[in-house]
Design an enzyme around this catalytic site. Structure first.
Site, PDB file in Angstrom:
ATOM      1  CG  HIS A 139      -6.090  54.377   8.007  1.00  0.00           C
ATOM      2  ND1 HIS A 139      -5.202  55.085   7.228  1.00  0.00           N
ATOM      3  CD2 HIS A 139      -7.282  55.009   7.857  1.00  0.00           C
ATOM      4  CE1 HIS A 139      -5.834  56.084   6.617  1.00  0.00           C
ATOM      5  NE2 HIS A 139      -7.104  56.056   6.983  1.00  0.00           N
ATOM      6  CD  GLU A 167      -4.900  60.128   4.489  1.00  0.00           C
ATOM      7  OE1 GLU A 167      -5.925  60.837   4.408  1.00  0.00           O
ATOM      8  OE2 GLU A 167      -4.823  59.126   5.208  1.00  0.00           O
ATOM      9  CD  GLU A 194      -6.911  61.716   8.886  1.00  0.00           C
ATOM     10  OE1 GLU A 194      -8.105  61.469   9.103  1.00  0.00           O
ATOM     11  OE2 GLU A 194      -6.527  62.286   7.852  1.00  0.00           O
ATOM     12  NE  ARG A 234      -0.236  56.891   5.893  1.00  0.00           N
ATOM     13  CZ  ARG A 234      -1.411  57.458   6.178  1.00  0.00           C
ATOM     14  NH1 ARG A 234      -2.039  58.191   5.277  1.00  0.00           N
ATOM     15  NH2 ARG A 234      -1.952  57.301   7.370  1.00  0.00           N
ATOM     16  CG  ASN A 247      -3.166  62.489   6.706  1.00  0.00           C
ATOM     17  OD1 ASN A 247      -2.034  62.278   6.269  1.00  0.00           O
ATOM     18  ND2 ASN A 247      -3.954  61.522   7.128  1.00  0.00           N
ATOM     19  CE1 TYR A 250      -7.577  64.326   1.398  1.00  0.00           C
ATOM     20  CE2 TYR A 250      -7.152  64.158   3.754  1.00  0.00           C
ATOM     21  CZ  TYR A 250      -7.152  63.589   2.488  1.00  0.00           C
ATOM     22  OH  TYR A 250      -6.727  62.303   2.315  1.00  0.00           O
TER      23      TYR A 250
HETATM   24  C1  FCB Z   1      -8.750  61.022   5.788  1.00  0.00           C
HETATM   25  C2  FCB Z   1      -8.559  59.544   6.013  1.00  0.00           C
HETATM   26  C3  FCB Z   1      -8.542  58.734   4.760  1.00  0.00           C
HETATM   27  C4  FCB Z   1      -9.520  59.248   3.737  1.00  0.00           C
HETATM   28  C5  FCB Z   1      -9.384  60.729   3.529  1.00  0.00           C
HETATM   29  C6  FCB Z   1     -10.310  61.307   2.504  1.00  0.00           C
HETATM   30  O1  FCB Z   1      -9.362  61.575   6.900  1.00  0.00           O
HETATM   31  O2  FCB Z   1      -7.371  59.294   6.711  1.00  0.00           O
HETATM   32  O3  FCB Z   1      -8.756  57.406   5.119  1.00  0.00           O
HETATM   33  O4  FCB Z   1     -10.801  58.857   4.077  1.00  0.00           O
HETATM   34  O5  FCB Z   1      -9.577  61.395   4.744  1.00  0.00           O
END
Ligand code: FCB
Length: 453
Positions: free
Chosen positions: A121, A359, A166, A77, A299, A301
């Site tokens: 992006h 992500e 995002e 990607r 995405n 985290y």
């Molecule tokens: C996300 C972004 C990516 C990267 C990660 C850590 O928010 O999409 O570009 O910076 O975080």
């Protein structure tokens, strides 16, 4: 321990973004982007750095594709820099920019790697910003022109398109909080930006389908899992508001539910929206935004521990005292359970046709040791625990079709500059050498087995 197999055809890949890796910020006719402008503004980037050179991927892409192939990656990607294609945002096309991506796509296909292309992006042409940027409808119209140009050029070979990455970040983080380009601190403008970004997505979907027959089209959202440490009524209300602000404001309209009424009311009470409410929404917009998509990109985290703010109508605040889980170098808590909960929630509440994790990954600074290798055990642990959460979600019925690790290589981490390393490949910025970390070899094995141990 026995191996847990993923479904046949499950796609394993890595992700990057144009501004974070390409460099060549003024080469071959590329126009200026808002990130070029922002990074060159003193005080905006933690270490004073820019993406002028970054990983020099613009010149080193053949080597990078070869490395992806040797690691067995099945999908990649990446994003397209709009100002390489249309230096002024609209109008004349820069053929050299188109050619760059066209060659990259050919090389990926040749290597047996499926390209997933993100159309936006965050590197908006500065020329569009100069005309008001995302808070204006004009930006949405311009986006469709750009998408038409690039999907005509690549649509015969690229069959997976992500309109936006995002929208919370490109609207609120950028226009309300001001941490990302263009660095505004105006909440209403942030909501207007969010609307025009979502609208541009909805308008672009049929254009992509026309130019790229049989392609899958989707959008990527970033989600957080909001939790309260102390479950008081006030804190649970804060969880609802934070979830509405971060998650529902974006996912609800995409799935035909329009903007959440409780949030419109909350924004009005807080004086963020006027009593007139969503005055930037025009007839037909919400239907356009709810265009059918083939997948939702997720995405994920970390989680957000929140509590109620002080006073009536106060906005939720971060509850740092109770955010006690192990953290990555980014300061983000490691919370794999959140990925499982999130995937189940999205599946059961919104029923996207399929989901890709577009992500997930972790920042850890570990670098080459005396043996020349990068022993990033913590990243392996992070990835493994999240892969297992994805495995569990599939077992629960979630139509998860692939998983992209962020990131293929260390890169320019936006406002944090080069202080964070998310790559499974180490980048030595002085020499531009790439060194696969232990996590890359571990991931190579996962892919070869299509299973996690
Ligand atoms: C996300 C972004 C990516 C990267 C990660 C850590 O928010 O999409 O570009 O910076 O975080």
């Amino acid at each position: 321990m026995s191996k847990l197999s993923f479904p046949n055809g499950f796609l394993w890949g890595t992700a990057t973004a144009s501004y974070q890796i390409e460099g060549a910020w003024q080469e071959d006719g590329k126009g200026e982007s808002i990130w070029d402008r922002f990074a060159h503004t003193p005080g905006k980037i933690l270490d004073g750095s820019t993406g002028d050179v970054a990983c020099d991927h613009y010149h080193r892409w053949p080597e990078d594709v070869a490395l992806m192939k040797s690691l067995g990656l099945q999908a990649y990607r990446f994003s397209i820099a709009w100002p390489r294609i249309l230096p002024e945002g609209v109008g004349s096309v820069n053929q050299k920019g188109v050619d760059f991506y066209s060659r990259l796509v050919d090389a990926l296909l040749e290597a047996g790697i499926v390209p997933f292309v993100t159309l936006y992006h965050w590197d908006l042409p500065q020329a569009i910003q100069d005309r008001g940027g995302w808070p204006t409808r004009f930006a949405a119209e311009a986006f469709v022109e750009y998408v038409d140009v690039i999907t005509r050029a690549l649509g015969d070979r690229v069959k997976h398109w992500i309109t936006h990455n995002e929208p919370w970040c490109s609207s609120l983080l950028s226009h309300q909080i001001g941490e990302h380009a263009p660095g505004w601190k105006d909440w209403r403008a942030g909501l207007a930006a969010a609307h025009h970004i979502l609208l541009s997505h909805g308008w672009a979907v049929p254009v992509i389908r026309r130019n790229s027959p049989n392609a899958e089209v989707g959008i990527t959202l970033n989600f957080t899992v909001a939790v309260a440490a102390e479950r008081t009524p006030e804190n649970l209300n804060a969880v609802r508001l934070f979830d509405g602000y971060f998650n529902r404001w974006f996912v609800d309209p995409l799935y035909g539910r329009r903007y959440p009424a409780d949030m419109v009311e909350a924004y009005q009470k807080a004086g963020i929206l006027s009593p007139a409410g969503l005055d930037f929404v025009q007839d037909g917009d919400m239907d356009a935004i709810a265009a059918y998509t083939d997948f939702l990109g997720v995405n994920y985290y970390s989680r957000s521990v929140v509590k109620a703010g002080q006073g009536e109508n106060a906005w939720p605040v971060e509850d740092a005292e109770h955010a006690t889980l192990e953290r990555t170098d980014m300061g983000w808590e490691v919370y794999p359970q959140g990925l499982y909960d999130l995937l189940c929630r999205l599946h059961f509440e919104y029923q996207p046709a399929r989901i890709y994790i577009t992500e997930n990954g972790a920042s850890y600074a570990d670098g080459p040791g005396a043996d020349g290798r990068v022993h990033d055990e913590r990243r392996i642990r992070y990835l493994r625990s999240h892969f297992l959460a994805a495995y569990k979600a599939i077992a629960a019925g979630v139509p998860l079709a692939g998983y992209f690790v962020w990131s293929f290589m260390d890169n320019f981490e936006w406002a944090k500059g080069y202080t964070q390393r998310f790559g499974i490949v180490w980048v030595d910025y002085a020499t531009q050498a790439r060194i696969p970390k232990d996590s890359a070899y571990w991931f190579q094995q996962v892919i070869a087995d299509n299973a996690v141990e």
